[in-house]
Design a protein around this motif. Structure first.
Motif, short mmCIF file in Angstrom:
data_model
loop_
_atom_site.label_atom_id
_atom_site.label_comp_id
_atom_site.label_asym_id
_atom_site.label_seq_id
_atom_site.Cartn_x
_atom_site.Cartn_y
_atom_site.Cartn_z
N ALA A 73 4.55 -10.61 -3.80
CA ALA A 73 3.23 -11.03 -3.35
C ALA A 73 2.57 -10.01 -2.42
CB ALA A 73 3.33 -12.38 -2.66
N LEU A 74 3.29 -8.95 -2.06
CA LEU A 74 2.72 -7.95 -1.15
C LEU A 74 1.55 -7.23 -1.82
CD1 LEU A 74 5.92 -6.27 0.37
CD2 LEU A 74 4.30 -7.78 1.52
N ARG A 75 0.55 -6.90 -1.03
CA ARG A 75 -0.58 -6.11 -1.49
C ARG A 75 -0.60 -4.84 -0.66
NH1 ARG A 75 0.35 -8.84 -4.97
NH2 ARG A 75 -0.76 -10.66 -5.67
N TYR A 76 -0.96 -3.74 -1.29
CA TYR A 76 -0.88 -2.43 -0.64
C TYR A 76 -2.26 -1.79 -0.53
CZ TYR A 76 4.03 -3.01 -1.71
OH TYR A 76 5.30 -3.50 -1.79
N THR A 77 -2.43 -1.03 0.54
CA THR A 77 -3.63 -0.21 0.68
C THR A 77 -3.43 1.06 -0.12
OG1 THR A 77 -2.72 0.88 2.64
CG2 THR A 77 -4.10 -1.08 3.01
N THR A 78 -4.44 1.87 -0.24
CA THR A 78 -4.33 3.13 -0.95
C THR A 78 -3.38 4.05 -0.19
OG1 THR A 78 -6.59 2.87 -1.74
CG2 THR A 78 -5.64 5.10 -1.86
N GLU A 79 -2.44 4.63 -0.89
CA GLU A 79 -1.48 5.54 -0.27
C GLU A 79 -2.20 6.80 0.19
OE1 GLU A 79 3.02 6.73 -1.24
OE2 GLU A 79 1.59 7.23 -2.82
N THR A 80 -1.84 7.28 1.38
CA THR A 80 -2.45 8.50 1.90
C THR A 80 -1.44 9.64 1.88
OG1 THR A 80 -1.87 7.88 4.17
CG2 THR A 80 -4.07 7.25 3.40
N THR A 81 -1.94 10.84 1.68
CA THR A 81 -1.09 12.01 1.51
C THR A 81 -0.10 12.24 2.65
OG1 THR A 81 -2.81 13.02 0.18
CG2 THR A 81 -1.12 14.49 1.06
N PRO A 82 -0.49 12.14 3.92
CA PRO A 82 0.48 12.43 4.99
C PRO A 82 1.72 11.53 4.97
CG PRO A 82 -1.73 12.32 5.90
CD PRO A 82 -1.82 11.87 4.48
N TYR A 83 1.59 10.33 4.39
CA TYR A 83 2.72 9.40 4.39
C TYR A 83 3.46 9.34 3.06
CZ TYR A 83 0.91 7.76 8.81
OH TYR A 83 0.50 7.69 10.11
N ARG A 84 2.98 10.05 2.07
CA ARG A 84 3.55 9.94 0.73
C ARG A 84 5.00 10.42 0.65
NH1 ARG A 84 -0.47 12.18 -2.37
NH2 ARG A 84 -1.31 10.09 -2.48
N ASP A 85 5.32 11.53 1.29
CA ASP A 85 6.63 12.15 1.12
C ASP A 85 7.53 12.04 2.35
OD1 ASP A 85 6.06 12.97 -1.52
OD2 ASP A 85 4.90 14.66 -0.74
#
Length: 162
Positions: A73-85
């Motif tokens: 049921a979790l919903r996610y915001t758009t992934e941002t580059t600094p946190y991707r890796d």
């Protein structure tokens, strides 16, 4: 065991709190959640000592991952580059792809174990439930004790030397 106003004994703890394995072990991206759970840990332990002379027991229930449908049921915001890796991105990808098999706790068995604990005359302060709880909690406590041991001399070094 507690006592009622008439002095008769009552079974089980008169209070319980729902903690979580994350009240003992940390994960990146869960800092606010950890703050609440660790606060609950300290509060529960402190209050349990305050009321122990009245034969009142508190139990902090620390379940692991339980199949409740929460993760799906979790919903996610758009992934941002600094946190991707980094650690944040890794935790996000794990949660996004986790299915029910990642959550080993059976809600009915968890509820039964909690209930059974309330019937015990001397319940534990902490009740770890789930095959995914003992190992991580043990590892976290072992790491904390090892870190504390490295500080033994510096801890003693700040005392007055009358």
């Amino acid at each position: 065991m507690g006592r009622s106003a008439s002095g008769t004994r009552t079974c089980g703890p008169l209070g319980s709190a729902r903690g979580c394995v994350l009240g003992q072990r940390v994960h990146p991206t869960h800092s606010s959640y950890h703050a609440g759970k660790w606060g609950l840990e300290g509060f529960t332990e402190s209050v349990s000592r305050e009321v122990s002379d009245f034969d009142i027991h508190l139990t902090l229930v620390e379940p692991g991952g339980t199949r409740t449908g929460f993760a799906s049921a979790l919903r996610y915001t758009t992934e941002t580059t600094p946190y991707r890796d980094n650690a944040v991105g890794r935790v996000r990808r794990y949660l996004e792809t986790a299915d029910d098999s990642a959550f080993t706790g059976d809600p009915a068995k968890t509820a039964a174990a909690i209930y059974d604990t309330t019937r015990h005359p001397s319940p534990p302060l902490r009740l770890s439930l789930g095959s995914d709880t003992y190992g991580p909690i043990h590892a976290a406590l072992t790491e904390r004790l090892a870190a504390l041991e490295t500080q033994k001399d510096v801890a003693a070094s700040v005392a007055f030397t009358h």
